[in-house]
Write an enzyme that holds these catalytic residues in place. Structure first.
Site, PDB file in Angstrom:
ATOM      1  N   HIS A 364      53.861  36.584  40.318  1.00 30.61           N
ATOM      2  CA  HIS A 364      53.271  34.973  40.746  1.00 30.61           C
ATOM      3  C   HIS A 364      54.773  34.823  41.036  1.00 30.61           C
ATOM      4  O   HIS A 364      55.965  34.723  40.703  1.00 30.61           O
ATOM      5  CB  HIS A 364      54.428  34.909  38.810  1.00 30.61           C
ATOM      6  N   PRO A 365      54.367  33.449  41.796  1.00 30.28           N
ATOM      7  CA  PRO A 365      55.576  33.191  42.101  1.00 30.28           C
ATOM      8  C   PRO A 365      56.727  32.214  42.193  1.00 30.28           C
ATOM      9  O   PRO A 365      56.454  31.504  40.364  1.00 30.28           O
ATOM     10  CB  PRO A 365      54.583  31.951  43.617  1.00 30.28           C
ATOM     11  N   SER A 381      48.288  28.551  41.226  1.00 31.27           N
ATOM     12  CA  SER A 381      49.389  28.474  41.069  1.00 31.27           C
ATOM     13  C   SER A 381      48.965  27.352  41.459  1.00 31.27           C
ATOM     14  O   SER A 381      49.952  26.311  41.198  1.00 31.27           O
ATOM     15  CB  SER A 381      49.859  29.192  42.041  1.00 31.27           C
ATOM     16  N   ALA A 383      46.998  24.122  41.405  1.00 28.31           N
ATOM     17  CA  ALA A 383      47.141  23.323  41.046  1.00 28.31           C
ATOM     18  C   ALA A 383      47.647  23.267  39.936  1.00 28.31           C
ATOM     19  O   ALA A 383      47.640  21.892  39.515  1.00 28.31           O
ATOM     20  CB  ALA A 383      45.454  23.770  40.660  1.00 28.31           C
ATOM     21  N   GLU A 384      48.210  24.295  39.304  1.00 27.78           N
ATOM     22  CA  GLU A 384      49.233  24.572  38.069  1.00 27.78           C
ATOM     23  C   GLU A 384      50.194  23.757  39.089  1.00 27.78           C
ATOM     24  O   GLU A 384      50.724  23.038  37.875  1.00 27.78           O
ATOM     25  CB  GLU A 384      49.086  25.262  37.444  1.00 27.78           C
ATOM     26  N   GLN A 385      50.970  24.089  39.067  1.00 28.39           N
ATOM     27  CA  GLN A 385      51.899  23.280  39.947  1.00 28.39           C
ATOM     28  C   GLN A 385      51.642  21.587  40.279  1.00 28.39           C
ATOM     29  O   GLN A 385      52.634  21.414  39.818  1.00 28.39           O
ATOM     30  CB  GLN A 385      52.940  23.954  40.817  1.00 28.39           C
ATOM     31  N   PHE A 416      60.306  33.180  36.679  1.00 27.22           N
ATOM     32  CA  PHE A 416      60.400  32.438  35.473  1.00 27.22           C
ATOM     33  C   PHE A 416      59.119  32.047  35.727  1.00 27.22           C
ATOM     34  O   PHE A 416      58.200  31.353  36.279  1.00 27.22           O
ATOM     35  CB  PHE A 416      61.099  31.199  35.707  1.00 27.22           C
ATOM     36  N   ALA A 419      53.356  28.848  30.926  1.00 28.74           N
ATOM     37  CA  ALA A 419      51.731  27.577  31.238  1.00 28.74           C
ATOM     38  C   ALA A 419      53.029  26.248  31.830  1.00 28.74           C
ATOM     39  O   ALA A 419      52.338  25.237  30.789  1.00 28.74           O
ATOM     40  CB  ALA A 419      51.197  27.753  30.379  1.00 28.74           C
ATOM     41  N   VAL A 420      52.338  26.018  32.987  1.00 27.38           N
ATOM     42  CA  VAL A 420      52.931  24.340  33.378  1.00 27.38           C
ATOM     43  C   VAL A 420      52.109  23.427  32.813  1.00 27.38           C
ATOM     44  O   VAL A 420      52.415  22.196  31.899  1.00 27.38           O
ATOM     45  CB  VAL A 420      53.050  24.588  34.719  1.00 27.38           C
TER      46      VAL A 420
END
Length: 463
Positions: A364-365, A381, A383-385, A416, A419-420
């Site tokens: 994971h980034p 990732s 889209a989530e961020q 870290f 689930a944003v």
């Protein structure tokens, strides 16, 4: 592939809105089974007498002999019971499950069914067991049932219910090309079932709201019991709304006076409610086909490994091996939903070694980290961020995130993970502070839980 053929999920907790015509809350569907003259009998070329569904509870077949009592009970159904049911139901859209050989021996009854506009489905060639019949023989029986039904009635049967079915029956019915199939008791609504490479509409039948229980141990002993059960079923389905109530009748059973009166009372009870749609099975099938067409989407459980991994290999970040292992599980229709695929993937993640799970974490980034700045995140990732604005931070915010990321990785050895989409930007920063107080084991478990939650959200988008 190791696949489980049964569907234990169906519509799940939230069945689709049926959208019955006129805003009806319930569809009431009445079946008259016409079997008299098609039952096991030496006269019909069978090896023994009939032993099923009569007033003689626990009857046994008589090999090589006719059974006078059994024969006359069945004759009652044709001679008297049918006409009593016909008088009670002639103005309703009934579906007939007609055994083809029985229909051929009952021209007056067939004429009455047609005059009432009843929906004519086939109940097979003969009213006999099919469980021990070879596939080829049962296929031939179905073909002959359609031929004879068409010859006797004048039009082909709309649907198919074998009743005393084999494990091949539903598939053979699908091969025969019926509009709908009824050899199922699995739901309160029609549903599409994948058989071979096609979806086929199943309009399930019932064995509980069925007068057959007058002929079984611990069944109905009086018409009042039948009436009470029908009313209770109606009340439940009416309250829930958007359901189908199926009622099964037999001329030799419900056609008896004490039972027919209970049926009359139930019909009056149901008609006394607003928003009730009395419908034939073909009516229901046509409605369902219009409002709820076959899904026509790929089913995860039926995908080959390469397709499954291509589709779901990125759900756990940069860890396609999880999807590859999940594909080898005993998957089935229950895994054709987001919840089902998530369960299969999580099982493989949870059963992996600690080093393998650590590898998933380290794949994971960082949040708002260097990969994000370089636009090298996976589509998921990114889209989530972006969903919480981590792609548009101020310089001060970016510095805060960089320091938090560095402190976290320095303490735990993996990025870290959160689930944003369940959080805001401020929530995430507070979570950094809180979770930095954990020991490594606790935080490893927390991070793994968040990985599973991220996967769940991704699958909901995909499926």
């Amino acid at each position: 592939m190791n696949r489980y053929p049964r569907d234990m999920t169906g519509y799940g907790a939230t069945p689709p809105e049926a959208n019955w015509p006129g805003g009806a809350r319930i569809a009431v569907q009445i079946v008259v089974n016409y079997e008299e003259g098609g039952e096991n009998n030496l006269l019909h070329g069978d090896p023994a007498s009939e032993a099923f569904l009569s007033e003689i509870v626990g009857a046994a077949a008589w090999p090589g002999q006719r059974h006078w009592n059994m024969e006359t009970i069945y004759e009652y159904g044709a001679r008297a019971g049918f006409w009593r049911l016909h008088r009670a139901l002639s103005d309703l859209p009934v579906t007939v499950f007609g055994v083809a050989t029985a229909l051929a021996r009952s021209p007056d009854q067939v004429a009455a069914m047609k005059a009432s506009g009843w929906d004519m489905a086939t109940h097979g060639l003969k009213w006999i067991e099919h469980k021990d019949m070879s596939e080829d023989e049962e296929r031939a029986h179905i073909k002959e049932a359609v031929r004879l039904h068409t010859e006797v009635v004048g039009i082909p049967p709309s649907g198919f219910y074998q009743g005393r079915a084999s494990m091949n029956t539903l598939r053979l019915g699908a091969e025969a090309g019926f509009d709908w199939l009824a050899d199922s008791y699995a739901d309160d609504l029609p549903y599409w079932q994948r058989i071979g490479r096609s979806d086929h509409l199943v309009v399930p039948y019932t064995l509980d709201c069925n007068d057959m229980r007058f002929a079984t141990p611990q069944g109905f002993n009086a018409g009042a019991q039948f009436l009470d059960y029908l009313k209770a079923t109606f009340d439940c389905l009416y309250r829930e709304g958007g359901r189908m109530m199926s009622i099964g009748l037999h001329c030799r059973l419900a056609g008896r006076p004490g039972r027919a009166e209970a049926l009359r009372e139930f019909i009056a009870y149901a008609q006394g409610h607003a928003d009730v749609w009395f419908a034939s099975r073909s009516d229901i099938a046509d409605h369902w086909r219009r409002h709820h067409p076959a899904p026509g989407v790929p089913r995860p459980s039926q995908m080959d490994e390469a397709t499954f991994v291509d589709q779901f290999g990125g759900v756990f970040e940069h860890s396609p091996w999880i999807a590859a292992r999940a594909h080898a599980l005993e998957l089935g229709a229950a895994h054709d939903t987001a919840t089902g695929v998530h369960n299969a993937l999580c099982r493989m993640f949870r059963s992996a070694s600690e080093d393998e799970r650590l590898g998933v974490l380290t794949a994971h980034p960082d949040l708002a980290g260097k990969l994000a700045a370089a636009k090298r995140l996976t589509a998921h990732s990114a889209a989530e961020q972006a969903s919480v604005g981590l792609d548009a931070l101020t310089d001060a915010e970016r510095e805060t995130f960089e320091k938090a990321n560095a402190a976290y990785v320095d303490k735990f050895g993996f990025p870290f993970i959160i689930a944003v989409r369940d959080n805001t930007k401020d929530d995430i920063l507070r979570a950094f502070e809180t979770r930095l107080q954990n020991d490594r084991d606790a935080e490893f478990a927390t991070a793994c839980g968040q990985v599973e939650r991220i996967a769940e959200l991704r699958l909901r988008d995909m499926l």
